[in-house]
Each structure stands twice: as structure tokens, then as C-alpha cells.
Design an enzyme around this catalytic site. Structure first.
Site, short mmCIF file in Angstrom:
data_model
loop_
_atom_site.label_atom_id
_atom_site.label_comp_id
_atom_site.label_asym_id
_atom_site.label_seq_id
_atom_site.Cartn_x
_atom_site.Cartn_y
_atom_site.Cartn_z
N GLY A 100 -27.89 0.10 -31.21
CA GLY A 100 -28.85 1.09 -31.69
C GLY A 100 -28.90 1.14 -33.21
N ILE A 124 -29.84 4.03 -24.98
CA ILE A 124 -30.57 4.90 -24.05
C ILE A 124 -31.43 5.89 -24.82
CG2 ILE A 124 -28.90 4.71 -22.16
CD1 ILE A 124 -28.19 7.73 -22.93
N ASP A 125 -31.06 6.18 -26.09
CA ASP A 125 -31.77 7.21 -26.87
C ASP A 125 -33.19 6.77 -27.28
OD1 ASP A 125 -29.33 8.53 -26.76
OD2 ASP A 125 -28.70 7.82 -28.73
N ARG A 160 -32.68 30.18 -7.95
CA ARG A 160 -32.03 30.16 -9.26
C ARG A 160 -32.83 29.35 -10.28
NH1 ARG A 160 -26.11 28.77 -6.71
NH2 ARG A 160 -25.47 30.92 -6.38
N MET A 167 -29.05 13.60 -22.81
CA MET A 167 -28.60 12.96 -24.05
C MET A 167 -29.78 12.63 -24.95
SD MET A 167 -25.51 10.42 -23.00
CE MET A 167 -23.83 11.03 -22.87
N ASP A 185 -40.52 23.56 -16.76
CA ASP A 185 -41.15 24.76 -17.33
C ASP A 185 -41.13 24.73 -18.85
OD1 ASP A 185 -41.43 27.09 -14.96
OD2 ASP A 185 -40.07 25.42 -14.55
N ARG A 234 -28.13 28.81 -13.66
CA ARG A 234 -27.03 27.85 -13.73
C ARG A 234 -27.35 26.82 -14.80
NH1 ARG A 234 -24.98 31.27 -11.08
NH2 ARG A 234 -23.95 31.06 -9.06
O1 F6P Z 1 -26.27 6.72 -28.23
C1 F6P Z 1 -26.09 6.91 -26.87
C2 F6P Z 1 -25.37 8.18 -26.58
O2 F6P Z 1 -25.19 8.27 -25.18
C3 F6P Z 1 -26.00 9.46 -27.12
O3 F6P Z 1 -27.08 9.89 -26.33
C4 F6P Z 1 -24.82 10.38 -27.14
O4 F6P Z 1 -25.00 11.41 -28.08
C5 F6P Z 1 -23.70 9.48 -27.54
O5 F6P Z 1 -24.10 8.16 -27.18
C6 F6P Z 1 -22.37 9.75 -26.89
O6 F6P Z 1 -21.44 8.91 -27.49
P1 F6P Z 1 -20.02 8.50 -26.91
O7 F6P Z 1 -20.23 7.44 -25.87
O8 F6P Z 1 -19.30 7.94 -28.08
O9 F6P Z 1 -19.42 9.75 -26.33
#
Ligand code: F6P
Length: 291
Positions: A100, A124-125, A160, A167, A185, A234
């Protein structure tokens, strides 16, 4: 040619598939060196071996078979110099960096030092500049949707509300995509969002709220939401579930397309490129940009 490959940063489904297709496109005419645990492996000259059959087996699995890591040392001058030494000791002609934003910064450092790099967006971000798709993103969204759909059944039985944290680090793409897909929502995707706005936007009896991580404390928010609405509430932090599992078919097709483009460029000795996919009216097209 001597071609190095490493993964750095967060893993995700589709990354093994990209690795397999890179290897498949390059191994017959080149010597491929797989670095173990990303930039850590580059710093310590630690490699790992797989043959094409083994890589094929991993190609439809989540995770990263050659392993990844977060490597703060590579953000230092000394770390980069160690990486350059390994690059030179292995007589690399090019190093393929898969990762990334942080990994792209690492790739830049090596280019500045005169080394040949190829960069493949894996996160994934989906937060890489000028890129509409990074490997891992579509499966992460799919995983969130499946998770929420399942939990929602039980939320409905008990009337609920539920708040789901997804993430994305500082990027709202997963949150927005998931919220749109499941007709949530409200999507709490940035720091300007407010509890008042969230409460006002409720349109169902069992409200579903999507919260992007790193904005607020979900437990505290759920308690305030319950107090403001009177609906029993929740919360679920979807967490690492998002990063695992079998890649979606789309992920497999996209990661192969990126790998094939990368192999073509390397075969033409065109280095220091990022292989990106851009959305062109719903069709994802490869776009090549300088590193
Ligand atoms: O960059 C991918 C990611 O899953 C982010 O969405 C998340 O903030 C971070 O990595 C979590 O990092 P780690 O695997 O170091 O806990």
C-alpha cells in the site's frame, strides 16, 4: 534477469494470486528471488522458495505465502542502505514491491537510489493515489457484507440496532461501498459526522450503522446512540475477518490483469512503473504511472 519480489504491509485476498501470475509470467526466462516478510527480508537478505505448483495451490487462498511485515526500519536511512546492499548482493535487475501507501514510499526510496522497481497496489483499504482498485479491496468489502448480513438476522429478531466498524485506516472506501451495498441507515465515515445527524437519518426499525475505524470509540458511540434513540443497540468490530478468506472472482481477474501487465513491462525492460487499475465508466482499465 534477476527479479526480486516482496510484499509489505497489510495482507489481503488476491495477493497470492497476483504472486502466482507474476511468477508464471517470469520464471521461465528469469531468476526469481522471493523475499521473506517484505522489506524486513530485503534488509536481512532473507528469502523463501516456492515452485510454480506450490504457488498455484496458494493462488486462490487468502494471506501472503511469502509473508509480509510492517517494517519501521525501512523508513530509516540505515534500513534503506541495508536494503540496497541486498539488492546489489543479489544482482537484482528489478524488484517488484507489492503493498500500500507505505510500501510505495519504500519503493520511492529505492528509485531515488537508482534502483529499478515495479509497484503493485495491494491493500484492502484501496487508498493509493490515482488508483481505483487495489488488490484485496473487493474481497474485504464482500467479507464485511457477508458478516453484516449474517449478524443482521439476529439483530432483527430482537429489534436491535447495530453499529459495525470496518477497516480502512484513514480511507472511507470500504465503509462507503459496504454502506451503499447493504443500504445502511448511516455511514459514519469522517470526523465531521455527528451523532445527531446519524440519529436523524435512521430509516429502519433495526438500524444498521457503518463506522469507519479510527474515528471514535465504538462502545461509547453505541451507548450514546442507544440513549438518543431508545433502541437497544449492539456493536461489532469486524476486524481481521475482512482481510482473510478466498478472493472473489473479481479479485482473481483483477490481480491477474495487474500481474500480466507487470510481466509485459518487465519483459520490455520498462521499469519504475506503478501498475494501477482505473475505473473507466464501470470497466477497470490498466493505467501505468511512474513510481
Ligand atoms: O492497511 C490494512 C489494514 O488492515 C488497515 O485497514 C488497518 O488499519 C491496519 O491494516 C491494521 O494493521 P495491522 O495488521 O498492523 O494490525
Amino acid at each position: 534477469m534477476n527479479i526480486g519480489i516482496l510484499f509489505s504491509g497489510g495482507d489481503g485476498p488476491g495477493m497470492n494470486n497476483c504472486l502466482y501470475n507474476l511468477y508464471k509470467g517470469l520464471y521461465k526466462n528469469n531468476n526469481i528471488i522471493l523475499f521473506y516478510e517484505g522489506f524486513k527480508g530485503l534488509i536481512n537478505n532473507k528469502t523463501i522458495q516456492f515452485d510454480i505448483k506450490e504457488l498455484k495451490q496458494y493462488s486462490t487462498e487468502g494471506g501472503i505465502c511469502i509473508k509480509s511485515s510492517r517494517c519501521p526500519e525501512f523508513a530509516t536511512k540505515q534500513g534503506v542502505q541495508k536494503g540496497i546492499k541486498t539488492y546489489e548482493d543479489n544482482n537484482l535487475d528489478v524488484l517488484i514491491v507489492m503493498g500500500g501507501n507505505g510500501s510505495l514510499r519504500g519503493a520511492h526510496e529505492l528509485v531515488e537510489e537508482g534502483k529499478n522497481i515495479m509497484f503493485i497496489p495491494c491493500s484492502i483499504d484501496n487508498d493509493i493515489t490515482d488508483c481505483d482498485y487495489s488488490i484485496g479491496y473487493t474481497t474485504a468489502c464482500q467479507n464485511c457484507i457477508e458478516y453484516i448480513t449474517s449478524v443482521h438476522d439476529t439483530m432483527e429478531s430482537f429489534s436491535r440496532a447495530c453499529i459495525y466498524e470496518v477497516m480502512g485506516r484513514d480511507c472511507d472506501k470500504i465503509a462507503n461501498f459496504v454502506a451503499h451495498s447493504i443500504d445502511a441507515d448511516y455511514v459514519y465515515n469522517n470526523k465531521d459526522c455527528s451523532l445527531e445527524e446519524c440519529v436523524k437519518s435512521i430509516k429502519s426499525k433495526n438500524p444498521v450503522i457503518i463506522l469507519r475505524e479510527n474515528i471514535l470509540d465504538i462502545k461509547d458511540f453505541a451507548a450514546k446512540f442507544e440513549q438518543a434513540t431508545g433502541i437497544e443497540t449492539r456493536y461489532c468490530v469486524i476486524g481481521y475477518y475482512q482481510r482473510g478468506g478466498r478472493p472473489t472472482d473479481e479479485e482473481i481477474i483483477f490481480s491477474k490483469a495487474i500481474a500480466d501487465n507487470c510481466c509485459n513491462l518487465i519483459n520490455q525492460k520498462q521499469f519504475n512503473k506503478q501498475i494501477l487499475l482505473k475505473d473507466n465508466n464501470g470497466t477497470f482499465m490498466p493505467v501505468i504511472k511512474e513510481v
